[in-house]
Design an enzyme around this catalytic site. Structure first.
Site, PDB file in Angstrom:
ATOM      1  N   GLU A 106      68.727  25.942  73.319  1.00 23.14           N
ATOM      2  CA  GLU A 106      67.440  25.592  73.926  1.00 23.14           C
ATOM      3  C   GLU A 106      66.777  24.490  73.121  1.00 23.14           C
ATOM      4  OE1 GLU A 106      64.808  25.513  75.818  1.00 23.14           O
ATOM      5  OE2 GLU A 106      65.720  26.538  77.507  1.00 23.14           O
ATOM      6  N   ASP A 114      66.595  21.488  84.794  1.00 23.90           N
ATOM      7  CA  ASP A 114      65.611  20.605  85.420  1.00 23.90           C
ATOM      8  C   ASP A 114      66.335  19.653  86.372  1.00 23.90           C
ATOM      9  OD1 ASP A 114      63.651  18.676  86.048  1.00 23.90           O
ATOM     10  OD2 ASP A 114      62.712  18.854  84.076  1.00 23.90           O
ATOM     11  N   GLU A 136      66.026  34.835  84.605  1.00 23.65           N
ATOM     12  CA  GLU A 136      64.683  35.285  84.978  1.00 23.65           C
ATOM     13  C   GLU A 136      64.218  34.597  86.255  1.00 23.65           C
ATOM     14  OE1 GLU A 136      64.737  35.543  80.415  1.00 23.65           O
ATOM     15  OE2 GLU A 136      65.408  34.104  81.916  1.00 23.65           O
TER      16      GLU A 136
END
Length: 212
Positions: free
Chosen positions: A69, A118, A193
């Protein structure tokens, strides 16, 4: 989506070097030493808060996993889970997905996961998409010859771009799913999630599974 700053994030990261690497450059070929034993190694680029990667590590104890990340708050959420779970087959990296060849040796990784990256929808930003050819160059470089790239998104435009990009790169598809959660070929999907929330509202999930 950038997460709101959390004052506890960096202190937590600094307190647990046994689980997270903050300066990964120069560790090419050494990642297996960070686990309790050597196993096939899988990397998720852009792990969010870590639901997918922690559940993968729990479901596949015969494999090693790395969550990468760029956001310190996001990786801190994963780290908080890992401190609780103490999974021997999960490691974390605070780093940039554009620098993978600085982090991993050629052929060091068995597979790469790209989950709800993204989409960078504007055409002038297409080089930032994680399925653009320069990123594919990096995945190919760090993966074994039979390594698998798995890509999931809810964005149809990003899916179509990725399908063309991988095809033009000469990749071979093992799965093209236009509606993942209703595809009878898929029985072992682990959700992120975002995926869980989006699909619960009836949203469609697209998936590509391909190899070089």
């Amino acid at each position: 989506m950038r997460l709101r700053n959390k004052p506890w994030a960096m202190p937590l990261i600094q307190a647990h070097p046994e689980f997270i690497t903050v300066r990964p450059a120069g560790l090419q070929g050494q990642w297996q030493a960070k686990f309790d034993q050597a196993r096939p190694l899988f990397l998720e680029v852009g792990s969010g808060k870590g639901k997918f990667i922690t559940e993968m590590a729990q479901a596949h104890p015969d494999q090693n996993f790395i969550a990468l990340e760029i956001q310190d708050v996001a990786i801190a959420y994963i780290l908080r889970k890992q401190v609780e779970l103490q999974l021997p087959n999960l490691q974390l990296i605070l780093g940039d997905g554009a620098d993978l060849t600085d982090y991993f040796a050629p052929g060091e990784v068995d597979g790469v996961f790209l989950n709800f990256s993204d989409p960078w929808p504007k055409t002038r930003h297409e080089k930032r998409r994680l399925t653009y050819k320069t990123f594919l160059d990096q995945y190919k470089a760090i993966m074994k010859p039979d390594g698998v790239l798995q890509f999931k998104t809810d964005n149809q435009g990003f899916f179509e771009f990725s399908l063309v990009s991988m095809n033009n790169y000469g990749m071979h598809y093992e799965l093209v799913a236009l509606d993942l959660h209703r595809d009878p070929r898929v029985s072992d999907n682990i959700e992120t999630e975002y995926e869980h929330k989006f699909s619960a509202k009836g949203g469609r999930i697209y998936e590509l599974v391909a190899h070089f």
